[in-house]
Write an enzyme that holds these catalytic residues in place. Sequence first.
Site, PDB file in Angstrom:
ATOM      1  N   CYS A 204      41.220  38.972  34.741  1.00  0.00           N
ATOM      2  CA  CYS A 204      40.644  39.167  36.078  1.00  0.00           C
ATOM      3  C   CYS A 204      39.392  38.313  36.311  1.00  0.00           C
ATOM      4  O   CYS A 204      38.655  38.551  37.267  1.00  0.00           O
ATOM      5  CB  CYS A 204      40.310  40.639  36.290  1.00  0.00           C
ATOM      6  N   CYS A 229      34.751  47.347  40.569  1.00  0.00           N
ATOM      7  CA  CYS A 229      35.733  47.942  39.651  1.00  0.00           C
ATOM      8  C   CYS A 229      35.709  49.462  39.675  1.00  0.00           C
ATOM      9  O   CYS A 229      36.577  50.110  39.085  1.00  0.00           O
ATOM     10  CB  CYS A 229      35.480  47.451  38.232  1.00  0.00           C
TER      11      CYS A 229
END
Length: 234
Positions: A204, A229
């Site tokens: 990511c 996140c």
Amino acid sequence: MHKSLDYFAQDAETLDAQSLLEWAIQKFKRKIALASSFGLEDVVLIDMAVKVDPTVAIFTIDTGRLHQETYDVIEAIEDKYNVKVSIYFPDTSSVEEMTTIHGPNLFYKGASQRKLCCQVRKVEPLQRALKGLEAWICGLRREQSLTRASVRKVETDEVNGGIYKINPLADWSTEMLWRYVKEHAVPYNKLHDLGYPSIGCAPCTRPIKQGEDMRAGRWWWENPEQKECGLHRR
């Protein structure tokens, strides 16, 4: 927030990072910990914090998908400062169930699945790491992204039970971080030298291109407004 700390939160905006760390560590003693993902901000905070208290608690979350360079800097930090970083892992059964149902690359399939992955690999371990604490220290900076532009130096973390979140570097620039690292010979993640201003899980995170926002390399397939996140929901 307690009334006295509510007032202090306003005054904290005028304190420099080292002074704020000294106050927080002395105030909360064994009930505070420094959360580190071992990016540039976090290694600066570790250098500052151990000068206040060499035994300050430091923890990190190992999602199981980190870069090797991140493990390298963890060991370099432990060696330089003679500290031991507490490492929290996601629950094995939860990871197994998630990847069996959605696949190992579920985060590329949409924001909801990416957030599920973050919940399992990051948020749940964080909740365990924060258990019993009254405050935690983070490397959030206003310059980092749209989602962090209003970060305060002292905040109440309502998502994590109303404990205090201390952000000593909220008003720091990237240039200030690099100056500190060089002046104090702080070990840092070598991915920064390869164009990674923000470092998370390997699948990511990518290096950014010239002119891109510093968090453009995080979840680059999503809108900027979604790029958190879950660790720092506000």
